[in-house]
Write a protein that holds these residues in place. Sequence first.
Motif, PDB file in Angstrom:
ATOM      1  N   GLU A   1     -24.176  19.442 -39.910  1.00  0.00           N
ATOM      2  CA  GLU A   1     -24.444  19.457 -41.351  1.00  0.00           C
ATOM      3  C   GLU A   1     -24.518  18.028 -41.894  1.00  0.00           C
ATOM      4  OE1 GLU A   1     -22.936  22.000 -45.201  1.00  0.00           O
ATOM      5  OE2 GLU A   1     -21.454  21.511 -43.660  1.00  0.00           O
ATOM      6  N   LEU A   2     -23.603  17.176 -41.454  1.00  0.00           N
ATOM      7  CA  LEU A   2     -23.625  15.779 -41.874  1.00  0.00           C
ATOM      8  C   LEU A   2     -24.876  15.081 -41.349  1.00  0.00           C
ATOM      9  CD1 LEU A   2     -22.126  13.505 -43.383  1.00  0.00           C
ATOM     10  CD2 LEU A   2     -21.005  12.957 -41.208  1.00  0.00           C
ATOM     11  N   THR A   3     -25.258  15.386 -40.123  1.00  0.00           N
ATOM     12  CA  THR A   3     -26.473  14.812 -39.541  1.00  0.00           C
ATOM     13  C   THR A   3     -27.680  15.122 -40.415  1.00  0.00           C
ATOM     14  OG1 THR A   3     -25.596  14.972 -37.302  1.00  0.00           O
ATOM     15  CG2 THR A   3     -27.990  14.820 -37.516  1.00  0.00           C
ATOM     16  N   GLU A   4     -27.799  16.363 -40.833  1.00  0.00           N
ATOM     17  CA  GLU A   4     -28.932  16.737 -41.676  1.00  0.00           C
ATOM     18  C   GLU A   4     -28.874  16.033 -43.028  1.00  0.00           C
ATOM     19  OE1 GLU A   4     -30.041  20.833 -41.841  1.00  0.00           O
ATOM     20  OE2 GLU A   4     -30.146  20.956 -39.648  1.00  0.00           O
ATOM     21  N   ALA A   5     -27.682  15.947 -43.615  1.00  0.00           N
ATOM     22  CA  ALA A   5     -27.558  15.302 -44.925  1.00  0.00           C
ATOM     23  C   ALA A   5     -27.887  13.814 -44.864  1.00  0.00           C
ATOM     24  CB  ALA A   5     -26.146  15.514 -45.474  1.00  0.00           C
ATOM     25  N   VAL A   6     -27.449  13.138 -43.803  1.00  0.00           N
ATOM     26  CA  VAL A   6     -27.734  11.709 -43.658  1.00  0.00           C
ATOM     27  C   VAL A   6     -29.202  11.476 -43.301  1.00  0.00           C
ATOM     28  CG1 VAL A   6     -27.198   9.626 -42.302  1.00  0.00           C
ATOM     29  CG2 VAL A   6     -25.342  11.136 -43.061  1.00  0.00           C
TER      30      VAL A   6
ATOM     31  N   ILE B   1     -35.495  16.894 -36.744  1.00  0.00           N
ATOM     32  CA  ILE B   1     -35.832  16.769 -38.165  1.00  0.00           C
ATOM     33  C   ILE B   1     -36.918  15.716 -38.357  1.00  0.00           C
ATOM     34  CG2 ILE B   1     -34.959  16.038 -40.438  1.00  0.00           C
ATOM     35  CD1 ILE B   1     -32.197  17.202 -39.457  1.00  0.00           C
ATOM     36  N   ASN B   2     -36.803  14.608 -37.628  1.00  0.00           N
ATOM     37  CA  ASN B   2     -37.742  13.488 -37.764  1.00  0.00           C
ATOM     38  C   ASN B   2     -38.993  13.641 -36.904  1.00  0.00           C
ATOM     39  OD1 ASN B   2     -36.216  12.006 -39.651  1.00  0.00           O
ATOM     40  ND2 ASN B   2     -34.895  11.250 -38.023  1.00  0.00           N
ATOM     41  N   HIS B   3     -39.075  14.716 -36.145  1.00  0.00           N
ATOM     42  CA  HIS B   3     -40.231  14.990 -35.273  1.00  0.00           C
ATOM     43  C   HIS B   3     -40.462  13.897 -34.240  1.00  0.00           C
ATOM     44  CE1 HIS B   3     -41.293  18.357 -37.861  1.00  0.00           C
ATOM     45  NE2 HIS B   3     -41.044  17.553 -38.886  1.00  0.00           N
ATOM     46  N   CYS B   4     -39.372  13.357 -33.709  1.00  0.00           N
ATOM     47  CA  CYS B   4     -39.495  12.309 -32.686  1.00  0.00           C
ATOM     48  C   CYS B   4     -39.457  12.963 -31.302  1.00  0.00           C
ATOM     49  CB  CYS B   4     -38.387  11.270 -32.818  1.00  0.00           C
ATOM     50  SG  CYS B   4     -38.620   9.897 -31.654  1.00  0.00           S
ATOM     51  N   ALA B   5     -40.640  13.216 -30.768  1.00  0.00           N
ATOM     52  CA  ALA B   5     -40.761  13.916 -29.480  1.00  0.00           C
ATOM     53  C   ALA B   5     -40.092  13.146 -28.346  1.00  0.00           C
ATOM     54  CB  ALA B   5     -42.237  14.165 -29.165  1.00  0.00           C
ATOM     55  N   LEU B   6     -40.233  11.836 -28.336  1.00  0.00           N
ATOM     56  CA  LEU B   6     -39.618  11.028 -27.280  1.00  0.00           C
ATOM     57  C   LEU B   6     -38.099  11.196 -27.304  1.00  0.00           C
ATOM     58  CD1 LEU B   6     -39.808   8.762 -25.076  1.00  0.00           C
ATOM     59  CD2 LEU B   6     -39.327   7.175 -26.949  1.00  0.00           C
ATOM     60  N   CYS B   7     -37.497  11.117 -28.487  1.00  0.00           N
ATOM     61  CA  CYS B   7     -36.043  11.210 -28.594  1.00  0.00           C
ATOM     62  C   CYS B   7     -35.543  12.632 -28.314  1.00  0.00           C
ATOM     63  CB  CYS B   7     -35.581  10.725 -29.962  1.00  0.00           C
ATOM     64  SG  CYS B   7     -35.840   8.938 -30.199  1.00  0.00           S
TER      65      CYS B   7
ATOM     66  N   VAL C   1     -31.884  13.535 -43.974  1.00  0.00           N
ATOM     67  CA  VAL C   1     -32.798  13.955 -45.042  1.00  0.00           C
ATOM     68  C   VAL C   1     -32.198  13.528 -46.381  1.00  0.00           C
ATOM     69  CG1 VAL C   1     -34.029  15.891 -46.091  1.00  0.00           C
ATOM     70  CG2 VAL C   1     -33.485  15.941 -43.650  1.00  0.00           C
ATOM     71  N   LEU C   2     -32.553  12.356 -46.818  1.00  0.00           N
ATOM     72  CA  LEU C   2     -31.985  11.812 -48.057  1.00  0.00           C
ATOM     73  C   LEU C   2     -32.903  12.015 -49.256  1.00  0.00           C
ATOM     74  CD1 LEU C   2     -30.434   8.491 -46.726  1.00  0.00           C
ATOM     75  CD2 LEU C   2     -29.214  10.531 -47.479  1.00  0.00           C
ATOM     76  N   THR C   3     -33.649  13.106 -49.260  1.00  0.00           N
ATOM     77  CA  THR C   3     -34.599  13.330 -50.347  1.00  0.00           C
ATOM     78  C   THR C   3     -33.928  13.498 -51.699  1.00  0.00           C
ATOM     79  OG1 THR C   3     -34.657  15.677 -49.753  1.00  0.00           O
ATOM     80  CG2 THR C   3     -36.420  14.286 -48.887  1.00  0.00           C
ATOM     81  N   ASP C   4     -32.674  13.947 -51.703  1.00  0.00           N
ATOM     82  CA  ASP C   4     -31.940  14.042 -52.966  1.00  0.00           C
ATOM     83  C   ASP C   4     -31.283  12.715 -53.334  1.00  0.00           C
ATOM     84  OD1 ASP C   4     -32.608  16.703 -53.339  1.00  0.00           O
ATOM     85  OD2 ASP C   4     -30.838  17.427 -52.265  1.00  0.00           O
ATOM     86  N   GLY C   5     -31.355  11.750 -52.440  1.00  0.00           N
ATOM     87  CA  GLY C   5     -30.824  10.424 -52.713  1.00  0.00           C
ATOM     88  C   GLY C   5     -29.354  10.239 -52.409  1.00  0.00           C
ATOM     89  N   PHE C   6     -28.700  11.255 -51.830  1.00  0.00           N
ATOM     90  CA  PHE C   6     -27.281  11.129 -51.543  1.00  0.00           C
ATOM     91  C   PHE C   6     -26.856  12.169 -50.511  1.00  0.00           C
ATOM     92  CE2 PHE C   6     -27.851  14.079 -55.009  1.00  0.00           C
ATOM     93  CZ  PHE C   6     -27.034  15.148 -54.679  1.00  0.00           C
TER      94      PHE C   6
ATOM     95  N   LEU D   1     -19.354   8.525 -36.157  1.00  0.00           N
ATOM     96  CA  LEU D   1     -20.362   9.576 -36.280  1.00  0.00           C
ATOM     97  C   LEU D   1     -21.460   9.159 -37.248  1.00  0.00           C
ATOM     98  CD1 LEU D   1     -21.379  12.453 -35.700  1.00  0.00           C
ATOM     99  CD2 LEU D   1     -19.850  13.258 -37.524  1.00  0.00           C
ATOM    100  N   ILE D   2     -21.084   8.621 -38.383  1.00  0.00           N
ATOM    101  CA  ILE D   2     -22.077   8.147 -39.358  1.00  0.00           C
ATOM    102  C   ILE D   2     -22.930   7.037 -38.740  1.00  0.00           C
ATOM    103  CG2 ILE D   2     -22.386   6.965 -41.584  1.00  0.00           C
ATOM    104  CD1 ILE D   2     -19.792   8.520 -42.491  1.00  0.00           C
ATOM    105  N   ALA D   3     -22.301   6.147 -37.985  1.00  0.00           N
ATOM    106  CA  ALA D   3     -23.050   5.085 -37.307  1.00  0.00           C
ATOM    107  C   ALA D   3     -24.035   5.685 -36.305  1.00  0.00           C
ATOM    108  CB  ALA D   3     -22.083   4.126 -36.607  1.00  0.00           C
ATOM    109  N   ALA D   4     -23.590   6.666 -35.521  1.00  0.00           N
ATOM    110  CA  ALA D   4     -24.467   7.300 -34.522  1.00  0.00           C
ATOM    111  C   ALA D   4     -25.656   7.990 -35.194  1.00  0.00           C
ATOM    112  CB  ALA D   4     -23.675   8.296 -33.677  1.00  0.00           C
ATOM    113  N   ILE D   5     -25.410   8.662 -36.298  1.00  0.00           N
ATOM    114  CA  ILE D   5     -26.496   9.333 -37.033  1.00  0.00           C
ATOM    115  C   ILE D   5     -27.481   8.295 -37.568  1.00  0.00           C
ATOM    116  CG2 ILE D   5     -27.060  10.728 -39.068  1.00  0.00           C
ATOM    117  CD1 ILE D   5     -24.214  12.037 -38.687  1.00  0.00           C
ATOM    118  N   THR D   6     -26.958   7.212 -38.100  1.00  0.00           N
ATOM    119  CA  THR D   6     -27.809   6.156 -38.641  1.00  0.00           C
ATOM    120  C   THR D   6     -28.652   5.517 -37.548  1.00  0.00           C
ATOM    121  OG1 THR D   6     -26.203   5.745 -40.392  1.00  0.00           O
ATOM    122  CG2 THR D   6     -27.781   3.979 -39.934  1.00  0.00           C
ATOM    123  N   VAL D   7     -28.050   5.257 -36.404  1.00  0.00           N
ATOM    124  CA  VAL D   7     -28.768   4.616 -35.298  1.00  0.00           C
ATOM    125  C   VAL D   7     -29.881   5.511 -34.765  1.00  0.00           C
ATOM    126  CG1 VAL D   7     -28.555   3.720 -32.948  1.00  0.00           C
ATOM    127  CG2 VAL D   7     -26.851   3.108 -34.663  1.00  0.00           C
TER     128      VAL D   7
END
Length: 168
Positions: free
Chosen positions: A105-110, A59-65, A112-117, A138-144
């Motif tokens: 699904e949670l990964t995408e929601a966290v 989603i973030n286009h991070c080729a290295l990751c 892509v916060l374009t809706d603000g939530f 899981l939320i921590a892993a997505i955030t990191v």
Amino acid sequence: MTTQTEAPAAEYAPEIAPRLPWARLVPDVYKAMIRLDTAAKQGLDPKLYELVKIRASQINHCALCIDMHSKDALAAGESVERIVQLSAWEESRHFYTEKELAALELTEAVTVLTDGFVPDEVYERAAGFFEETELAQLIAAITVINAWNRFGVTCRMTPGHYQPGQHK
């Protein structure tokens, strides 16, 4: 020399050099990120953890990751097919468990916060598959991984050189 029946060798585009060696310039931040990453994955299934990291990185286009976590997922026993299908997981649902789908699904929601939530239904679906502590992990892993992606994309880190387990 090639014969008429042989195709000439493909010439690849040149590798783009990173913009900034941020980890070397701010080693305390890099070490803190490593510690945060290590803490965030505690208690999570290693394959699920890598799938989440790959999907956020796509989603973030991070080729290295994408490179790094695809290799780590393969080393953890993940299949090529499931890794390849991640970019279209919604159309490839049958490759994943319901728990994995809730995590994606949670990964995408966290990420892509374009809706603000994060929508309640997405959070509640994940909460139905993960115990509270595991959901917090899981939320921590997505955030990191999102933080790592910001470093990778901004500094234009070069993919292709990572070996599985190199940064563990």
